[in-house]
Design a protein around this motif. Structure first.
Motif, mmCIF file in Angstrom:
data_model
loop_
_atom_site.group_PDB
_atom_site.id
_atom_site.type_symbol
_atom_site.label_atom_id
_atom_site.label_comp_id
_atom_site.label_asym_id
_atom_site.label_seq_id
_atom_site.Cartn_x
_atom_site.Cartn_y
_atom_site.Cartn_z
ATOM 1 N N VAL A 268 -72.895 25.211 -115.304
ATOM 2 C CA VAL A 268 -71.695 25.443 -116.113
ATOM 3 C C VAL A 268 -70.567 24.551 -115.614
ATOM 4 C CG1 VAL A 268 -72.282 27.812 -116.776
ATOM 5 C CG2 VAL A 268 -71.005 27.401 -114.669
ATOM 6 N N THR A 269 -69.669 24.218 -116.515
ATOM 7 C CA THR A 269 -68.514 23.395 -116.190
ATOM 8 C C THR A 269 -67.393 24.299 -115.697
ATOM 9 O OG1 THR A 269 -69.159 21.808 -117.882
ATOM 10 C CG2 THR A 269 -66.880 21.693 -117.099
ATOM 11 N N VAL A 270 -66.795 23.916 -114.593
ATOM 12 C CA VAL A 270 -65.705 24.682 -113.990
ATOM 13 C C VAL A 270 -64.553 23.733 -113.663
ATOM 14 C CG1 VAL A 270 -67.191 26.493 -113.037
ATOM 15 C CG2 VAL A 270 -66.709 24.450 -111.677
ATOM 16 N N PRO A 271 -63.356 24.285 -113.478
ATOM 17 C CA PRO A 271 -62.224 23.423 -113.136
ATOM 18 C C PRO A 271 -62.309 22.948 -111.687
ATOM 19 C CG PRO A 271 -61.547 25.719 -113.114
ATOM 20 C CD PRO A 271 -62.966 25.683 -113.628
ATOM 21 N N GLN A 272 -61.792 21.778 -111.460
ATOM 22 C CA GLN A 272 -61.679 21.263 -110.102
ATOM 23 C C GLN A 272 -60.624 22.104 -109.386
ATOM 24 O OE1 GLN A 272 -62.585 19.871 -107.085
ATOM 25 N NE2 GLN A 272 -63.402 18.304 -108.449
ATOM 26 N N THR A 273 -60.921 22.547 -108.182
ATOM 27 C CA THR A 273 -59.973 23.409 -107.471
ATOM 28 C C THR A 273 -59.153 22.655 -106.439
ATOM 29 O OG1 THR A 273 -61.648 24.030 -105.846
ATOM 30 C CG2 THR A 273 -61.407 25.456 -107.769
ATOM 31 N N LYS A 274 -59.611 21.479 -106.060
ATOM 32 C CA LYS A 274 -58.881 20.683 -105.067
ATOM 33 C C LYS A 274 -57.549 20.254 -105.668
ATOM 34 C CE LYS A 274 -59.970 16.442 -104.138
ATOM 35 N NZ LYS A 274 -60.700 15.261 -103.780
ATOM 36 N N VAL A 275 -56.471 20.406 -104.885
ATOM 37 C CA VAL A 275 -55.145 20.045 -105.365
ATOM 38 C C VAL A 275 -54.607 18.893 -104.516
ATOM 39 C CG1 VAL A 275 -52.769 20.825 -105.737
ATOM 40 C CG2 VAL A 275 -54.662 22.422 -106.077
ATOM 41 N N ASP A 276 -54.296 17.787 -105.168
ATOM 42 C CA ASP A 276 -53.572 16.694 -104.528
ATOM 43 C C ASP A 276 -52.102 16.984 -104.818
ATOM 44 O OD1 ASP A 276 -52.157 14.355 -103.944
ATOM 45 O OD2 ASP A 276 -53.836 13.063 -104.537
ATOM 46 N N PHE A 277 -51.369 17.448 -103.818
ATOM 47 C CA PHE A 277 -50.005 17.910 -104.037
ATOM 48 C C PHE A 277 -49.089 16.810 -104.567
ATOM 49 C CE2 PHE A 277 -51.719 21.082 -101.154
ATOM 50 C CZ PHE A 277 -51.381 22.230 -101.834
ATOM 51 N N ASN A 278 -49.315 15.567 -104.177
ATOM 52 C CA ASN A 278 -48.501 14.468 -104.712
ATOM 53 C C ASN A 278 -48.716 14.327 -106.211
ATOM 54 O OD1 ASN A 278 -47.362 13.766 -102.217
ATOM 55 N ND2 ASN A 278 -49.153 12.536 -101.688
ATOM 56 N N VAL A 279 -49.954 14.400 -106.646
ATOM 57 C CA VAL A 279 -50.260 14.298 -108.075
ATOM 58 C C VAL A 279 -49.736 15.528 -108.810
ATOM 59 C CG1 VAL A 279 -52.134 14.204 -109.777
ATOM 60 C CG2 VAL A 279 -52.260 12.817 -107.700
ATOM 61 N N TRP A 280 -49.969 16.713 -108.243
ATOM 62 C CA TRP A 280 -49.536 17.969 -108.879
ATOM 63 C C TRP A 280 -48.027 17.968 -109.093
ATOM 64 C CZ3 TRP A 280 -51.816 21.935 -111.292
ATOM 65 C CH2 TRP A 280 -51.076 23.102 -111.514
ATOM 66 N N GLU A 281 -47.267 17.556 -108.094
ATOM 67 C CA GLU A 281 -45.806 17.602 -108.202
ATOM 68 C C GLU A 281 -45.255 16.542 -109.146
ATOM 69 O OE1 GLU A 281 -44.109 17.819 -104.290
ATOM 70 O OE2 GLU A 281 -45.028 19.772 -103.925
ATOM 71 N N ARG A 282 -46.011 15.493 -109.409
ATOM 72 C CA ARG A 282 -45.565 14.477 -110.370
ATOM 73 C C ARG A 282 -45.787 14.939 -111.804
ATOM 74 N NH1 ARG A 282 -47.757 9.870 -106.854
ATOM 75 N NH2 ARG A 282 -49.700 10.667 -107.697
ATOM 76 N N LYS A 283 -46.635 15.930 -111.986
ATOM 77 C CA LYS A 283 -46.872 16.457 -113.334
ATOM 78 C C LYS A 283 -45.681 17.317 -113.740
ATOM 79 C CE LYS A 283 -51.863 16.590 -112.971
ATOM 80 N NZ LYS A 283 -53.067 17.391 -113.126
ATOM 81 N N ASN A 284 -45.378 17.300 -115.038
ATOM 82 C CA ASN A 284 -44.318 18.193 -115.499
ATOM 83 C C ASN A 284 -44.895 19.604 -115.658
ATOM 84 O OD1 ASN A 284 -45.429 18.519 -118.180
ATOM 85 N ND2 ASN A 284 -44.504 16.565 -118.765
ATOM 86 N N ALA A 285 -44.013 20.561 -115.882
ATOM 87 C CA ALA A 285 -44.438 21.964 -115.960
ATOM 88 C C ALA A 285 -45.464 22.197 -117.075
ATOM 89 C CB ALA A 285 -43.218 22.864 -116.151
ATOM 90 N N LEU A 286 -45.301 21.493 -118.194
ATOM 91 C CA LEU A 286 -46.242 21.657 -119.302
ATOM 92 C C LEU A 286 -47.627 21.158 -118.917
ATOM 93 C CD1 LEU A 286 -46.822 22.443 -122.233
ATOM 94 C CD2 LEU A 286 -46.064 20.153 -122.901
ATOM 95 N N GLU A 287 -47.717 20.023 -118.252
ATOM 96 C CA GLU A 287 -49.013 19.493 -117.820
ATOM 97 C C GLU A 287 -49.681 20.423 -116.813
ATOM 98 O OE1 GLU A 287 -48.408 14.675 -118.046
ATOM 99 O OE2 GLU A 287 -47.364 15.761 -116.451
ATOM 100 N N GLN A 288 -48.891 20.966 -115.888
ATOM 101 C CA GLN A 288 -49.437 21.911 -114.912
ATOM 102 C C GLN A 288 -49.958 23.161 -115.621
ATOM 103 O OE1 GLN A 288 -46.138 22.599 -112.261
ATOM 104 N NE2 GLN A 288 -46.496 20.716 -111.102
ATOM 105 N N ALA A 289 -49.176 23.666 -116.554
ATOM 106 C CA ALA A 289 -49.572 24.872 -117.286
ATOM 107 C C ALA A 289 -50.843 24.625 -118.098
ATOM 108 C CB ALA A 289 -48.436 25.323 -118.202
ATOM 109 N N GLN A 290 -50.938 23.461 -118.740
ATOM 110 C CA GLN A 290 -52.141 23.147 -119.518
ATOM 111 C C GLN A 290 -53.365 23.049 -118.615
ATOM 112 O OE1 GLN A 290 -50.828 19.584 -121.536
ATOM 113 N NE2 GLN A 290 -50.269 20.718 -123.381
ATOM 114 N N GLU A 291 -53.194 22.490 -117.425
ATOM 115 C CA GLU A 291 -54.317 22.385 -116.499
ATOM 116 C C GLU A 291 -54.789 23.769 -116.055
ATOM 117 O OE1 GLU A 291 -55.492 20.225 -112.304
ATOM 118 O OE2 GLU A 291 -53.902 19.374 -113.531
#
Length: 186
Positions: free
Chosen positions: A64-87
């Motif tokens: 089954v396909t699952v979400p990636q759980t690893k978080v690159d904090f630099n990438v995460w913080e560059r995303k806007n709130a909408l992109e984070q919420a969609q992820e």
């Protein structure tokens, strides 16, 4: 001790009661209360532990396909709130699909209880996100989630470990940084 099927309802009621608690000038909003997410994480860990202890249902009928759980904090913080919420929303959708398919491959009633509880908790987290005005994820016509990296797992224990890690990681980051949780704090 609460019956497993009542725990999700208990968490939801805790959120509701905390939100409407009279007499406090600025009560902690339940969606901002870390105890609520901690409760969901603990129940996800319980499901993972139950699956590891059970001899049945360790493999999935198909990966089954699952979400990636690893978080690159630099990438995460560059995303806007909408992109984070969609992820997060697309990850929850993937987990709901994967855990739902796990339920069909397991016959042990104790495991069914944990799986059903996990599905209810994913639904409750979706309700929390909607209360933050985060739209529910709508998968594309092909049914494949977008909005984040994915990978495939082939065992039930891997799936439930992803569930725990996704809640501890991306869901926690999204909720802890929600603007509504920082209103009124200086």
């Amino acid at each position: 001790m609460f019956h497993n099927s009542s725990r999700g309802l208990f968490a939801f009621l805790l959120m509701l009661l905390e939100w409407t608690k009279p007499g406090l000038s600025n009560p902690l909003r339940p969606i901002c209360d870390p105890r609520v997410l901690k409760h969901f994480i603990e129940e996800a860990r319980d499901a993972e532990a139950a699956m590891l202890a059970c001899k049945e249902g360790r493999g999935l009928a198909e990966p089954v396909t699952v979400p990636q759980t690893k978080v690159d904090f630099n990438v995460w913080e560059r995303k806007n709130a909408l992109e984070q919420a969609q992820e997060v929303q697309s990850g929850l959708w993937l987990l709901n699909q994967a855990i739902g398919s796990l339920r069909t491959s397991v016959t042990n009633t104790a495991l069914h209880s944990h799986i059903d509880n996990s599905l209810r908790n994913i639904f409750s987290i979706g309700q929390v996100l909607r209360s933050l005005n985060i739209q529910e994820y709508t998968p594309p016509a092909g049914g494949v989630a977008g909005g984040g990296e994915t990978w495939r797992v082939s065992s039930a224990s891997e799936l439930l470990q992803v569930h725990v890690n996704f809640l501890r990681g991306k869901v926690h980051l999204l909720l802890s940084n929600a603007p509504i949780c920082h209103q009124g704090s200086s």
